[in-house]
Write an enzyme that holds these catalytic residues in place. Sequence first.
Site, PDB file in Angstrom:
ATOM      1  N   ASP A 104     -12.177  -9.950  -0.837  1.00 24.24           N
ATOM      2  CA  ASP A 104     -13.441 -10.122  -0.115  1.00 24.24           C
ATOM      3  C   ASP A 104     -14.404  -9.067  -0.644  1.00 24.24           C
ATOM      4  O   ASP A 104     -13.987  -8.046  -1.177  1.00 24.24           O
ATOM      5  CB  ASP A 104     -13.303 -10.098   1.415  1.00 24.24           C
ATOM      6  CG  ASP A 104     -12.569  -8.898   1.984  1.00 24.24           C
ATOM      7  OD1 ASP A 104     -12.510  -7.837   1.312  1.00 24.24           O
ATOM      8  OD2 ASP A 104     -12.051  -8.996   3.104  1.00 24.24           O
ATOM      9  N   GLU A 120      -6.171 -10.357  -1.832  1.00 26.72           N
ATOM     10  CA  GLU A 120      -6.919 -10.224  -0.564  1.00 26.72           C
ATOM     11  C   GLU A 120      -8.422 -10.126  -0.816  1.00 26.72           C
ATOM     12  O   GLU A 120      -9.129  -9.342  -0.168  1.00 26.72           O
ATOM     13  CB  GLU A 120      -6.438  -8.993   0.217  1.00 26.72           C
ATOM     14  CG  GLU A 120      -4.942  -9.001   0.502  1.00 26.72           C
ATOM     15  CD  GLU A 120      -4.479  -7.849   1.377  1.00 26.72           C
ATOM     16  OE1 GLU A 120      -5.325  -7.155   1.977  1.00 26.72           O
ATOM     17  OE2 GLU A 120      -3.254  -7.640   1.458  1.00 26.72           O
ATOM     18  N   HIS A 134     -10.405  -5.634  -1.997  1.00 26.37           N
ATOM     19  CA  HIS A 134     -11.392  -5.524  -0.921  1.00 26.37           C
ATOM     20  C   HIS A 134     -12.555  -4.720  -1.509  1.00 26.37           C
ATOM     21  O   HIS A 134     -12.519  -3.489  -1.551  1.00 26.37           O
ATOM     22  CB  HIS A 134     -10.791  -4.814   0.295  1.00 26.37           C
ATOM     23  CG  HIS A 134      -9.701  -5.592   0.946  1.00 26.37           C
ATOM     24  ND1 HIS A 134      -9.941  -6.771   1.622  1.00 26.37           N
ATOM     25  CD2 HIS A 134      -8.356  -5.388   1.018  1.00 26.37           C
ATOM     26  CE1 HIS A 134      -8.791  -7.247   2.091  1.00 26.37           C
ATOM     27  NE2 HIS A 134      -7.815  -6.430   1.728  1.00 26.37           N
ATOM     28  N   ASN A 155       1.917  -4.537  -3.395  1.00 21.64           N
ATOM     29  CA  ASN A 155       0.524  -4.913  -3.177  1.00 21.64           C
ATOM     30  C   ASN A 155      -0.271  -3.662  -2.791  1.00 21.64           C
ATOM     31  O   ASN A 155       0.197  -2.851  -1.992  1.00 21.64           O
ATOM     32  CB  ASN A 155       0.534  -5.918  -2.004  1.00 21.64           C
ATOM     33  CG  ASN A 155      -0.774  -6.612  -1.744  1.00 21.64           C
ATOM     34  OD1 ASN A 155      -1.390  -7.144  -2.675  1.00 21.64           O
ATOM     35  ND2 ASN A 155      -1.197  -6.645  -0.487  1.00 21.64           N
ATOM     36  N   GLU A 164       0.803  -1.224   0.000  1.00 22.38           N
ATOM     37  CA  GLU A 164       0.000   0.000   0.000  1.00 22.38           C
ATOM     38  C   GLU A 164       0.842   1.283   0.000  1.00 22.38           C
ATOM     39  O   GLU A 164       0.733   2.111   0.908  1.00 22.38           O
ATOM     40  CB  GLU A 164      -0.987  -0.035   1.180  1.00 22.38           C
ATOM     41  CG  GLU A 164      -1.877  -1.278   1.122  1.00 22.38           C
ATOM     42  CD  GLU A 164      -2.886  -1.390   2.257  1.00 22.38           C
ATOM     43  OE1 GLU A 164      -2.784  -0.627   3.230  1.00 22.38           O
ATOM     44  OE2 GLU A 164      -3.782  -2.247   2.152  1.00 22.38           O
TER      45      GLU A 164
HETATM   46  C1  XIL Z   1      -5.695  -6.863   8.130  1.00 18.66           C
HETATM   47  C2  XIL Z   1      -5.921  -8.129   8.955  1.00 18.66           C
HETATM   48  O1  XIL Z   1      -6.809  -8.981   8.275  1.00 18.66           O
HETATM   49  C3  XIL Z   1      -6.485  -7.756  10.318  1.00 18.66           C
HETATM   50  O2  XIL Z   1      -6.583  -8.911  11.153  1.00 18.66           O
HETATM   51  C4  XIL Z   1      -5.596  -6.720  11.001  1.00 18.66           C
HETATM   52  O3  XIL Z   1      -6.205  -6.294  12.205  1.00 18.66           O
HETATM   53  C5  XIL Z   1      -5.383  -5.523  10.084  1.00 18.66           C
HETATM   54  O4  XIL Z   1      -4.868  -5.959   8.832  1.00 18.66           O
HETATM   55  N1  XIL Z   1      -4.707  -4.732   3.570  1.00 18.66           N
HETATM   56  C6  XIL Z   1      -3.668  -5.595   3.871  1.00 18.66           C
HETATM   57  C7  XIL Z   1      -3.815  -6.576   5.000  1.00 18.66           C
HETATM   58  O5  XIL Z   1      -2.659  -5.626   3.156  1.00 18.66           O
HETATM   59  O6  XIL Z   1      -2.597  -6.806   5.666  1.00 18.66           O
HETATM   60  C8  XIL Z   1      -4.880  -6.130   5.985  1.00 18.66           C
HETATM   61  O7  XIL Z   1      -5.072  -7.207   6.907  1.00 18.66           O
HETATM   62  C9  XIL Z   1      -6.157  -5.748   5.268  1.00 18.66           C
HETATM   63  C10 XIL Z   1      -5.918  -4.594   4.330  1.00 18.66           C
END
Ligand code: XIL
Length: 386
Positions: free
Chosen positions: A307, A305, A275, A239, A198
């Site tokens: 969802d 990631e 996300h 990422n 990020e």
């Molecule tokens: C999130 C985890 O899922 C949580 O358990 C934690 O509290 C915060 O981080 N982007 C990312 C991940 O790259 O590492 C993050 O994961 C979600 C957003």
Amino acid sequence: MAKFSALASILSLLPFVVAQSQEWGQCGGEGWAGPTTCVAGTTCTFMNDFYSQCLPGAATTTTTPPSTPTAPASGSGLNTLAKANAGKLYFGSATDNPELPDTAYVAILQNNAQFGQITPGNSMKWDATEPSNGVFDFSGGDVIASFAKANGQILRGHNLAWYNQLPAWINTIPTTEVGAALTTHVTTVVDAWDVINEPFNDDGTWREYVFFNSLGSNYVSMALTAARAADPAAKLYINDYNIETAGAKATAMLNLVKELQAANIPIDGIGMESHLIVGEVPAASSFISNWEQFTALGIEIAVTELDIRMTLPATTALLAQQQTDYNSVVSACKAVAKCVGVTIWDYTDKYSWVPSTFSGQGEACPWDLNLVEKPAYNGIVAALTT
Ligand code: XIL
């Protein structure tokens, strides 16, 4: 994760590792490098191959593994379909150490027909792996690495340089020491990784935090170079989120890849976090056209990631839309040859990060709270099958 494991073994010999686990603490499991005995009044109890826990009182369950491991499902799982039908490397899931005592959860997670790849949700982040300057702790990460290895699952290391979940000390050392701290961290931890996590704001400008503020955008080159030196075989990724479709942030990432390549800095892939929000997911073609701009540069991409959340309560209509939305994303990955795989950010709503992060939202995963497949699961299967 050879290096990760070797270092963890060495660490287990060092005196700062506590001698006994506390009540409810971990006391064993494949890859566990911490204490294997429990404080008085508790008993180290076998939960599954990857997790033994100090439970109060005397042991009530056996301390040896059950004789019949969960049999993998036949060829209909998501990973089997992703590999055999869609030509992908894997279909995967995130997980996290506190979830491993849940035997019903683990039974699905370790099923290689469903998941051929694992990402640790938290235990390989900087605050976990280097809590004090120069003091490394790979015990939690190694448990996940061993889990993946035992189940024939690819591991995506996550992550090395991110603005979140950094230990406090990195913000208190002199600016002149931040570069060395970053290089030492990457060199010590890396195997196959989201090296940079990020780096951009949504408008495509650089996110300002300790590494950018101390080193400028050069921190990206430093970390990638150190990661390549630490393990020449590791695939090195950057990422981010909101780069899945075209826009200012995707353009910034494309430009960064071009600049890195022009300067001969190693970069192998871009992670599309994904996300997403139910009903706001575009058709597959929007993803495809954007992702092909990245793969045209000679790198790979992955959905890292995934969802797709909704405003609660869930309705039949929302769950149906979610099915369509999952289908769009996975179809896009199937269509792009150099999209190597899809990772969902944990497979079940039971352990999703969404409800605690986005108020009033949830139900973002393909399996529900009771580990039952939702319509979204069928959307993924259809994408991988057709
Ligand atoms: C999130 C985890 O899922 C949580 O358990 C934690 O509290 C915060 O981080 N982007 C990312 C991940 O790259 O590492 C993050 O994961 C979600 C957003």
